[in-house]
Design an enzyme around this catalytic site. Sequence first.
Site, mmCIF file in Angstrom:
data_model
loop_
_atom_site.group_PDB
_atom_site.id
_atom_site.type_symbol
_atom_site.label_atom_id
_atom_site.label_comp_id
_atom_site.label_asym_id
_atom_site.label_seq_id
_atom_site.Cartn_x
_atom_site.Cartn_y
_atom_site.Cartn_z
ATOM 1 N N ASP A 25 10.256 47.355 36.818
ATOM 2 C CA ASP A 25 11.182 47.458 35.683
ATOM 3 C C ASP A 25 10.442 47.832 34.402
ATOM 4 O O ASP A 25 10.914 48.629 33.602
ATOM 5 C CB ASP A 25 11.906 46.117 35.457
ATOM 6 C CG ASP A 25 12.871 45.810 36.594
ATOM 7 O OD1 ASP A 25 12.922 46.605 37.563
ATOM 8 O OD2 ASP A 25 13.558 44.774 36.519
ATOM 9 N N GLU A 80 7.763 49.551 34.036
ATOM 10 C CA GLU A 80 7.386 50.967 34.055
ATOM 11 C C GLU A 80 8.601 51.825 33.676
ATOM 12 O O GLU A 80 8.508 52.778 32.902
ATOM 13 C CB GLU A 80 6.877 51.341 35.463
ATOM 14 C CG GLU A 80 6.498 52.796 35.654
ATOM 15 C CD GLU A 80 5.315 53.249 34.796
ATOM 16 O OE1 GLU A 80 4.737 52.413 34.076
ATOM 17 O OE2 GLU A 80 5.017 54.457 34.823
ATOM 18 N N SER A 125 50.018 52.800 44.367
ATOM 19 C CA SER A 125 49.602 51.520 44.947
ATOM 20 C C SER A 125 49.794 51.589 46.449
ATOM 21 O O SER A 125 50.132 52.646 46.984
ATOM 22 C CB SER A 125 50.355 50.348 44.347
ATOM 23 O OG SER A 125 51.613 50.715 43.905
ATOM 24 N N GLU A 150 38.629 50.235 55.283
ATOM 25 C CA GLU A 150 37.704 49.932 54.184
ATOM 26 C C GLU A 150 38.041 48.566 53.592
ATOM 27 O O GLU A 150 39.200 48.174 53.582
ATOM 28 C CB GLU A 150 37.877 50.964 53.052
ATOM 29 C CG GLU A 150 37.850 52.388 53.506
ATOM 30 C CD GLU A 150 38.222 53.375 52.386
ATOM 31 O OE1 GLU A 150 38.421 52.944 51.236
ATOM 32 O OE2 GLU A 150 38.298 54.571 52.697
ATOM 33 N N LYS A 188 39.255 46.104 50.871
ATOM 34 C CA LYS A 188 40.069 46.275 49.667
ATOM 35 C C LYS A 188 39.376 45.483 48.562
ATOM 36 O O LYS A 188 39.330 44.254 48.584
ATOM 37 C CB LYS A 188 41.490 45.759 49.895
ATOM 38 C CG LYS A 188 42.398 46.039 48.705
ATOM 39 C CD LYS A 188 43.855 45.856 49.074
ATOM 40 C CE LYS A 188 44.787 46.436 48.044
ATOM 41 N NZ LYS A 188 44.623 45.898 46.713
ATOM 42 N N ASP A 227 38.506 43.879 45.019
ATOM 43 C CA ASP A 227 39.342 43.246 44.007
ATOM 44 C C ASP A 227 38.682 43.394 42.645
ATOM 45 O O ASP A 227 37.975 42.524 42.171
ATOM 46 C CB ASP A 227 39.521 41.768 44.361
ATOM 47 C CG ASP A 227 40.620 41.132 43.552
ATOM 48 O OD1 ASP A 227 41.377 41.881 42.895
ATOM 49 O OD2 ASP A 227 40.708 39.898 43.556
ATOM 50 N N TYR A 281 36.211 55.168 46.474
ATOM 51 C CA TYR A 281 36.915 55.222 47.762
ATOM 52 C C TYR A 281 37.869 56.398 47.913
ATOM 53 O O TYR A 281 38.591 56.491 48.887
ATOM 54 C CB TYR A 281 37.672 53.920 48.022
ATOM 55 C CG TYR A 281 38.542 53.467 46.869
ATOM 56 C CD1 TYR A 281 39.662 54.205 46.483
ATOM 57 C CD2 TYR A 281 38.239 52.312 46.166
ATOM 58 C CE1 TYR A 281 40.456 53.803 45.427
ATOM 59 C CE2 TYR A 281 39.026 51.895 45.101
ATOM 60 C CZ TYR A 281 40.133 52.651 44.731
ATOM 61 O OH TYR A 281 40.908 52.247 43.683
ATOM 62 N N LYS A 293 46.264 42.581 53.669
ATOM 63 C CA LYS A 293 45.645 41.553 52.832
ATOM 64 C C LYS A 293 45.209 40.357 53.674
ATOM 65 O O LYS A 293 45.838 40.039 54.672
ATOM 66 C CB LYS A 293 46.648 41.069 51.783
ATOM 67 C CG LYS A 293 47.009 42.094 50.743
ATOM 68 C CD LYS A 293 46.154 41.900 49.503
ATOM 69 C CE LYS A 293 46.733 42.579 48.304
ATOM 70 N NZ LYS A 293 47.718 41.806 47.603
ATOM 71 N N CYS A 353 73.238 16.481 35.619
ATOM 72 C CA CYS A 353 72.109 17.130 34.959
ATOM 73 C C CYS A 353 71.143 16.063 34.444
ATOM 74 O O CYS A 353 71.574 15.132 33.765
ATOM 75 C CB CYS A 353 72.619 17.996 33.814
ATOM 76 S SG CYS A 353 71.312 18.572 32.724
ATOM 77 N N CYS A 372 71.471 16.197 30.340
ATOM 78 C CA CYS A 372 72.685 15.864 29.579
ATOM 79 C C CYS A 372 73.643 14.984 30.368
ATOM 80 O O CYS A 372 74.671 14.556 29.854
ATOM 81 C CB CYS A 372 73.404 17.128 29.133
ATOM 82 S SG CYS A 372 74.229 17.967 30.494
ATOM 83 N N CYS A 426 73.749 23.260 35.748
ATOM 84 C CA CYS A 426 74.411 22.458 34.742
ATOM 85 C C CYS A 426 75.219 23.454 33.919
ATOM 86 O O CYS A 426 74.652 24.357 33.330
ATOM 87 C CB CYS A 426 73.383 21.769 33.862
ATOM 88 S SG CYS A 426 74.125 21.076 32.381
ATOM 89 N N CYS A 476 74.297 21.357 26.797
ATOM 90 C CA CYS A 476 73.133 20.662 27.356
ATOM 91 C C CYS A 476 71.887 20.972 26.521
ATOM 92 O O CYS A 476 71.560 22.123 26.277
ATOM 93 C CB CYS A 476 72.933 21.083 28.811
ATOM 94 S SG CYS A 476 71.414 20.440 29.521
HETATM 95 S S1 IVH Z 1 43.015 53.694 48.166
HETATM 96 C C1 IVH Z 1 46.727 55.961 47.579
HETATM 97 N N1 IVH Z 1 41.017 52.163 48.861
HETATM 98 O O1 IVH Z 1 44.073 48.854 45.693
HETATM 99 C C2 IVH Z 1 45.633 55.081 47.966
HETATM 100 N N2 IVH Z 1 42.434 51.423 47.108
HETATM 101 O O2 IVH Z 1 47.024 48.676 45.972
HETATM 102 C C3 IVH Z 1 45.439 53.938 47.042
HETATM 103 N N3 IVH Z 1 41.794 49.299 46.122
HETATM 104 O O3 IVH Z 1 44.939 50.598 42.821
HETATM 105 C C4 IVH Z 1 44.056 53.659 46.760
HETATM 106 N N4 IVH Z 1 40.036 48.952 47.385
HETATM 107 O O4 IVH Z 1 42.630 49.701 42.918
HETATM 108 C C5 IVH Z 1 42.072 52.321 48.046
HETATM 109 N N5 IVH Z 1 39.213 50.911 49.566
HETATM 110 C C6 IVH Z 1 40.247 51.077 48.752
HETATM 111 C C7 IVH Z 1 40.579 50.121 47.768
HETATM 112 C C8 IVH Z 1 41.693 50.340 46.971
HETATM 113 C C9 IVH Z 1 40.775 48.475 46.392
HETATM 114 C C10 IVH Z 1 42.820 49.058 45.098
HETATM 115 C C11 IVH Z 1 43.013 50.190 44.152
HETATM 116 C C12 IVH Z 1 44.466 50.502 44.132
HETATM 117 C C13 IVH Z 1 45.045 49.326 44.818
HETATM 118 C C14 IVH Z 1 46.254 49.762 45.615
#
Ligand code: IVH
Length: 671
Positions: free
Chosen positions: A33, A35, A82, A113, A115, A117, A227, A315, A409, A412, A427, A432
């Site tokens: 680090d 360096e 989403s 993959e 997911k 957070d 991703y 999930k 209730c 009241c 109620c 009330c």
């Molecule tokens: S793909 C259209 N890949 O999940 C495909 N999303 O609920 C949508 N997220 O807003 C995204 N890991 O922030 C994808 N390996 C992953 C992910 C991922 C987390 C989140 C992402 C998105 C949300 C969708």
Amino acid sequence: MENSLKEEAKRLQEELTGHSFRYHVLDDPVIADSEYDRLLARLVEIETQNPELSYPDSPTKRVGAPPLDAFESAAHSIPMLSLDNAFGDDDVQSFHERNIKNLDFDKIFYTAEPKLDGVAVELTYENGMLTRATTRGDGIAGEVITENVRTIKSIPLRLMETSDAVPAFLEVRGEIIITHQDFERLNKTRLGKGEAVFANPRNAAAGSLRQLDSRVTATRPLTIFVYGVGMVRGIAFETQGQLLGKLKDFGFPVNKYIQAGISIKEVLKFYNKLSRIRADLDYEIDGMVIKVDRIDMQQALGEKIKSPRWAIAYKFAAVQETSTILDIIVQVGRTGTLTPVALLEPTNVGGVIVSRATLHNADEIKRKDIRVGDRALITRAGDVIPKVVKIIESERRGNELPFEMPDRCPVCNSKVRRLEDETAIKCINVACQAQLSERIKHFVSKKGFDMDGLGKKIVDQLVNEGMISSFADLFTLDRERLAKLDRQAEKSIANLVKAIEGSKQISFPRFLFALGIDHTGENAARLLARQFDTLENLMAADKKNLENIHGMGEKTAASVVRFFTNQENEIIIRKILEAGVKIENDLFAMQIPSNHPFSAKTLVLTGTLETQNRSEAKKRLEALGAKVTSSVSAKTDFLVAGRDAGSKLAKAQNLGITILNEVEFNQMMED
Ligand code: IVH
């Protein structure tokens, strides 16, 4: 001299970028680090003296820039959608079968993959250079956080060279996170400095990205996993697996627990593996994302309004803990709904101490057979709202007490009612105390009696001090009584008295709205006033009369009748009138509203609506002066797309017609 300095700067920039990549992305540094710091200091020195040698992708540009006044907002070229959720292996299997059916092809492979957070972002590279970074925002547009993102060392400021030509345009999507280890360290430092700690790594990441001063962001241990991509030009991908490989080659961190090109059976196996290793990972994941691997298949499957058809989130089950139900109390909400709430022995559920959980209603308690004294499994639904999953029967000792909703209730003491077709027990005493404060606020609001200056704080004070106990009492407030309120200036008291006096002349629809009858907003109030002309007529009407009104829903009709047949409400109305309130039948106010976003507009409803049936929605729209047609044309103003909307949606998209999903539609209806 000039030339050799230029070469030294270039060499240092490249060397430092390479070391930074090895350190932050590969986790495999080859120099100390100290360096690195020495080389960086030299580069800073050269660039400070020769600003023309300081390029935008120089590693010296990661320290932050002068603060912004506000974030700009920018639309995404392609919406950031989403994901739909799968709640079990069955849902994943159905997802697969739906894909087979839609593609008419049964050899479909997937990429699975973790997911992540964290916070979703989009990074734009033009001719290989990072030119913009935005948050996901509402999916359509986000905030521009380029300066903040530049400080994140694992994000390349310039794409690394690969065997592919540098793409002219590339939007990379990923999740910005903070590892557990960095999170602990960050909170410890903050605690030491007397600063508030972050609740969890995601909040810490979001808070760090939301800094207007990127020099603050630069001090936060943010990193990223990418991703996916948004818009691309000058590069093509055949599969999700290949796409991730190329992003990795460009210098981006790609999560290592990814399986590409696997069968649905292997996907499910991998889910089990991820569930097992989840606890050992140094970052939060909340499930697995399953994506159809071939990009041409993704395109053929397409997207719905909010989520793609080609991907799904599986999930992990929420963390569950056991606790004891110490008591069940009943709360009374604004509209009089009685809600049973379990008081729990305080228990840590995934990092948050939970001591109470709503039990929703009597049916829910019966269904789950919840008794006071029971041991129960509790969780946080959607990772937030505490919830009793089920009681643990094997731990019953026989002295647990079944719970009955009270028939009066708790606030009241008036008799409560269980409404037909509704699970709620209410109620319905408009006086009330529990509901009073909120009802008064509604009564005096702009669309009701419009008593200017009678704000929420004053209303709370009036109710708490016992100065008003019903709508009618508002009209007895005079200078002398108002002077008893805290910190009220002479002048504002005078204005209040004037506003109260001035409000006594009121149109019939406003009067009805102000009463706060369930399911009776501005529009229903207008319809009622137009139909019945006078309060006497309306009070004498029965449910059938009301249901016959074009545009009137069944629930509204029932609740209006219920309201006016309640004796306590009748007394209050009489008192309001005795206080000098004059209801004017203002015909103008009863015209079809012209300022509603749907009035005089043409709408098409398609797909399955979840919260209403189509003819009900049509009735309500017509009451607003909208036209509802069955086919999409250039004359259509809005298309409301429910679940599984098909060709009408496609046509509307082609014609560039505004498309609303059901949530948006309901929101606009409320306007
Ligand atoms: S793909 C259209 N890949 O999940 C495909 N999303 O609920 C949508 N997220 O807003 C995204 N890991 O922030 C994808 N390996 C992953 C992910 C991922 C987390 C989140 C992402 C998105 C949300 C969708």
